[in-house]
Design a protein around this motif. Structure first.
Motif, PDB file in Angstrom:
ATOM      1  N   ASN A  56      -3.609  16.427   8.486  1.00  0.00           N
ATOM      2  CA  ASN A  56      -2.960  15.352   9.241  1.00  0.00           C
ATOM      3  C   ASN A  56      -3.844  14.121   9.420  1.00  0.00           C
ATOM      4  O   ASN A  56      -3.879  13.506  10.496  1.00  0.00           O
ATOM      5  CB  ASN A  56      -2.491  15.852  10.613  1.00  0.00           C
ATOM      6  N   VAL A  57      -4.558  13.744   8.371  1.00  0.00           N
ATOM      7  CA  VAL A  57      -5.351  12.518   8.360  1.00  0.00           C
ATOM      8  C   VAL A  57      -4.614  11.480   7.519  1.00  0.00           C
ATOM      9  O   VAL A  57      -4.170  11.775   6.407  1.00  0.00           O
ATOM     10  CB  VAL A  57      -6.762  12.767   7.792  1.00  0.00           C
ATOM     11  N   GLN A  58      -4.486  10.259   8.057  1.00  0.00           N
ATOM     12  CA  GLN A  58      -3.809   9.184   7.336  1.00  0.00           C
ATOM     13  C   GLN A  58      -4.772   8.517   6.356  1.00  0.00           C
ATOM     14  O   GLN A  58      -5.903   8.192   6.709  1.00  0.00           O
ATOM     15  CB  GLN A  58      -3.274   8.146   8.320  1.00  0.00           C
ATOM     16  N   ILE A  59      -4.315   8.327   5.126  1.00  0.00           N
ATOM     17  CA  ILE A  59      -5.089   7.620   4.107  1.00  0.00           C
ATOM     18  C   ILE A  59      -4.214   6.506   3.540  1.00  0.00           C
ATOM     19  O   ILE A  59      -3.087   6.758   3.110  1.00  0.00           O
ATOM     20  CB  ILE A  59      -5.534   8.568   2.978  1.00  0.00           C
ATOM     21  N   VAL A  60      -4.734   5.281   3.552  1.00  0.00           N
ATOM     22  CA  VAL A  60      -4.008   4.127   3.028  1.00  0.00           C
ATOM     23  C   VAL A  60      -4.645   3.714   1.705  1.00  0.00           C
ATOM     24  O   VAL A  60      -5.833   3.386   1.660  1.00  0.00           O
ATOM     25  CB  VAL A  60      -4.028   2.955   4.032  1.00  0.00           C
ATOM     26  N   PHE A  95       0.826  -1.211   0.000  1.00  0.00           N
ATOM     27  CA  PHE A  95       0.000   0.000   0.000  1.00  0.00           C
ATOM     28  C   PHE A  95       0.858   1.257   0.000  1.00  0.00           C
ATOM     29  O   PHE A  95       2.059   1.230   0.313  1.00  0.00           O
ATOM     30  CB  PHE A  95      -0.958   0.024   1.208  1.00  0.00           C
ATOM     31  N   THR A  96       0.194   2.363  -0.353  1.00  0.00           N
ATOM     32  CA  THR A  96       0.789   3.694  -0.295  1.00  0.00           C
ATOM     33  C   THR A  96       0.081   4.473   0.803  1.00  0.00           C
ATOM     34  O   THR A  96      -1.149   4.506   0.844  1.00  0.00           O
ATOM     35  CB  THR A  96       0.636   4.427  -1.637  1.00  0.00           C
ATOM     36  N   GLU A  97       0.848   5.084   1.686  1.00  0.00           N
ATOM     37  CA  GLU A  97       0.267   5.863   2.783  1.00  0.00           C
ATOM     38  C   GLU A  97       0.364   7.353   2.470  1.00  0.00           C
ATOM     39  O   GLU A  97       1.442   7.861   2.177  1.00  0.00           O
ATOM     40  CB  GLU A  97       0.992   5.564   4.096  1.00  0.00           C
ATOM     41  N   LEU A  98      -0.781   8.031   2.497  1.00  0.00           N
ATOM     42  CA  LEU A  98      -0.837   9.469   2.285  1.00  0.00           C
ATOM     43  C   LEU A  98      -1.223  10.164   3.588  1.00  0.00           C
ATOM     44  O   LEU A  98      -1.938   9.593   4.416  1.00  0.00           O
ATOM     45  CB  LEU A  98      -1.870   9.829   1.204  1.00  0.00           C
ATOM     46  N   VAL A  99      -0.751  11.389   3.749  1.00  0.00           N
ATOM     47  CA  VAL A  99      -1.150  12.227   4.887  1.00  0.00           C
ATOM     48  C   VAL A  99      -1.726  13.514   4.319  1.00  0.00           C
ATOM     49  O   VAL A  99      -1.067  14.219   3.554  1.00  0.00           O
ATOM     50  CB  VAL A  99       0.043  12.532   5.812  1.00  0.00           C
TER      51      VAL A  99
END
Length: 268
Positions: free
Chosen positions: A148-152, A140-144
């Motif tokens: 400051n919310v984490q999105i996978v 997976f790719t993790e975005l912020v």
């Protein structure tokens, strides 16, 4: 201790092997984390290697070590590695069907690291989901997000989506649009915008700042400024220059009108 083992009877070897397996799992997990973390730091410390490579390589090493730990644990229970390979070979089709999504993410992860549509630290939009890339691993790719919310995002979805990379180029074009009243002097308003842009050191002289009348709206004459700047200065320049132009319009008597309608009455 001997009395305890005697009380367990036939289950004593199973308990002993279970305890050993638990110790191996714990130590293996710790070693996998330590080795992958060390590899990530070493690779990232090299300025000639992109940080994305370090993150991806560390993820691969971690999972390889965990696989070796799993094989060692199964060996404690009498399952030989060759037998495990044979079982996995026979179950390849079933496992492939059950884990086709995971395998797709794995394959997509290798494609993402090979073609590099984005890197760690870049701000991207993946299929309508935007954020700064915090991690790219096997699955997976993790975005912020800016708040400051984490999105996978699974790699399979990322590879199959339209990717907009706002940080790929070092420079960006900033477009600012302002509406002024039809009774105001458009040339005067355009000069105010051009002068403020020329005085801002973040705005490039080449390409030259561009200010034009771009639309005659229902309630306003729309002026658009196109300016080039460093990508890192984009947002600060946008916010600060918008405020400065608004204040300069107020001081120069240029009106930013509210939407309105004009009623015309004709004699019968």
């Amino acid at each position: 201790m001997d009395a305890i083992f005697e009380s367990l009877g036939a289950y004593a070897p199973l308990v002993i092997n279970g305890a050993k397996a638990l110790v191996v799992l714990i130590l293996g997990w710790i070693v996998a984390g330590a080795v992958s973390g060390l590899l990530r730091r070493r690779v990232n410390a090299n300025p000639r290697i992109d940080d994305t490579i370090g993150s991806f390589a560390a993820s691969i090493v971690k999972w390889v070590i965990l696989l070796m730990v799993l094989i060692a644990v199964l060996g404690l229970f009498g399952i030989e590695a060759t037998s495990l390979v044979a079982v996995l070979g026979a179950a390849t089709l079933a496992v492939g069907l059950a884990l086709q999504g995971t395998l797709s993410d794995l394959a997509a992860g290798f494609m993402l690291i090979l073609f590099r549509p984005y890197k760690l630290g870049q701000y991207v939009d993946i299929g309508g989901t935007a954020g700064t890339v915090a991690d790219l691993n096997l699955f997976f790719t993790e975005l912020v997000t800016p708040d400051n919310v984490q999105i996978v995002v699974p790699n399979g979805q990322a590879w199959g989506a339209i990717i907009t990379n706002y940080s790929h180029h070092d420079t960006r074009r900033l477009d600012l649009t302002f509406g002024i009243d039809y009774g105001d002097d458009a040339d005067k308003a355009m000069k105010i915008i051009a002068d403020l842009a020329a005085r801002d050191a973040r705005v490039f002289d080449d390409p030259e700042p561009w200010v034009r009348v771009t639309n005659l709206g229902d309630s306003s004459v729309d002026l658009t400024a196109r300016l080039w700047c460093n990508a890192a200065d984009y947002w600060d320049l946008k916010f600060e220059l918008t405020k400065a132009i608004k204040e300069a319009f107020d001081a120069g008597g240029i009106t930013i009108p509210y939407p309105h309608a004009v009623e015309i009455q004709k004699a019968g």
